[in-house]
Write an enzyme that holds these catalytic residues in place. Structure first.
Site, short mmCIF file in Angstrom:
data_model
loop_
_atom_site.label_atom_id
_atom_site.label_comp_id
_atom_site.label_asym_id
_atom_site.label_seq_id
_atom_site.Cartn_x
_atom_site.Cartn_y
_atom_site.Cartn_z
N ARG A 186 -67.38 -21.59 61.62
CA ARG A 186 -66.03 -21.97 61.21
C ARG A 186 -65.67 -23.44 61.39
NH1 ARG A 186 -63.71 -16.68 64.08
NH2 ARG A 186 -65.69 -17.06 65.15
N LYS B 177 -77.75 -19.97 58.55
CA LYS B 177 -77.71 -18.58 58.99
C LYS B 177 -76.90 -17.77 57.99
CE LYS B 177 -75.02 -16.79 62.32
NZ LYS B 177 -74.55 -15.47 61.88
N ASP C 139 -81.50 0.61 65.43
CA ASP C 139 -81.70 1.98 64.93
C ASP C 139 -82.87 2.56 65.72
OD1 ASP C 139 -81.76 4.32 63.27
OD2 ASP C 139 -80.93 3.12 61.63
#
Ligand code: C5P
Length: 229
Positions: free
Chosen positions: A209, A33, A66
């Site tokens: 992480r 990703k 948007d």
């Protein structure tokens, strides 16, 4: 060997470091990703390189939001690249526009329900509708799937509820907010382990992480793959 149910979030500062991490992880990871942090540091070029030269699957985590026309144009541009998943916010008008933009291409449009780092206090601060976070996630997932999303992004804590929706049949559930037992949570608030996420109906887990900050990222990946198998 790799298992594409694990998607590694390459949230390192730039494309060079991303490529170095991918090379370090080698064949044990087949799906990456690439998110906003990286996209401002050469991430799109890295996405193409990992796809074309290294045969990896790519999830572009842009979380677009948007007006419909702009979303459609943005997705049409991105759909020219041979990538696999793209995120947009799960508002039905955004999902419909993104699907128009991706028409005729293999790019799967995944709808973000509610970020896994947010809890009820955060939603209050953003003036978002009252109610239990889980219920809102499930409602947003249902609306995004009705609008044509190929799948949704949710926390593992909501995966089973979304999998129970008739609208989710044949669609993808992808869960960030995944932490192996004992791993630091960081800013994630709605988490579960990789095995629990998959058991609850997730098709893919996204882990960042706990892998790229580990002393030995490959050992961290192997532990997750073991847990999944
Ligand atoms: O490092 P960590 O495992 O928490 O990374 C999770 C990744 O998933 C991050 O790249 C984050 O942007 C992304 N993500 C998320 N929650 C969402 C959608 C995406 O944490 N709802």
């Amino acid at each position: 060997m790799s298992d594409d149910r694990l998607i590694v979030a390459l949230d390192v500062p730039n494309a060079l470091q991303g490529l170095a991490m991918a090379e370090r992880l080698g064949d044990s990871v087949s799906f990456y990703k690439i998110g906003l942090g990286m996209l401002t540091g050469g991430g799109l070029a890295l996405a193409n390189e990992l796809k074309q030269d290294h045969g990896k699957r790519i999830f572009l985590d842009m979380k677009l939001f948007d007006i419909g026309n702009t979303v459609e144009n943005a997705v049409r541009g991105l759909a020219q690249f041979d990538l696999d998943f793209l995120t947009v916010h799960g508002d039905p008008h955004v999902v419909r526009a993104a699907k128009e933009g991706a028409a005729g291409k293999d790019l799967k449009i995944l709808a973000v329900t509610i970020l896994t780092s947010l809890n009820r206090d955060d939603l209050d601060a953003s003036l978002l509708k009252d109610g239990d976070v889980q219920d809102l996630v499930v409602e947003r997932a249902a609306r995004a799937l009705e609008a044509g999303a190929d799948g949704v992004i949710a926390s593992p804590q909501e995966a089973a509820l979304i999998r129970a929706l008739p609208e989710s049949e044949g669609r993808l559930i992808v869960t960030p907010g995944v932490r192996p037992a004992g791993a630091e949570l960081g800013d994630q608030k709605r988490v579960a382990t990789p095995a629990n996420a998959i058991a609850d109906g997730a098709d893919h887990v996204v882990v960042g992480r706990p892998i790229y900050r580990a002393d030995d990222p490959k050992t961290a990946v192997d532990a997750i793959l073991n847990e999944l198998s």
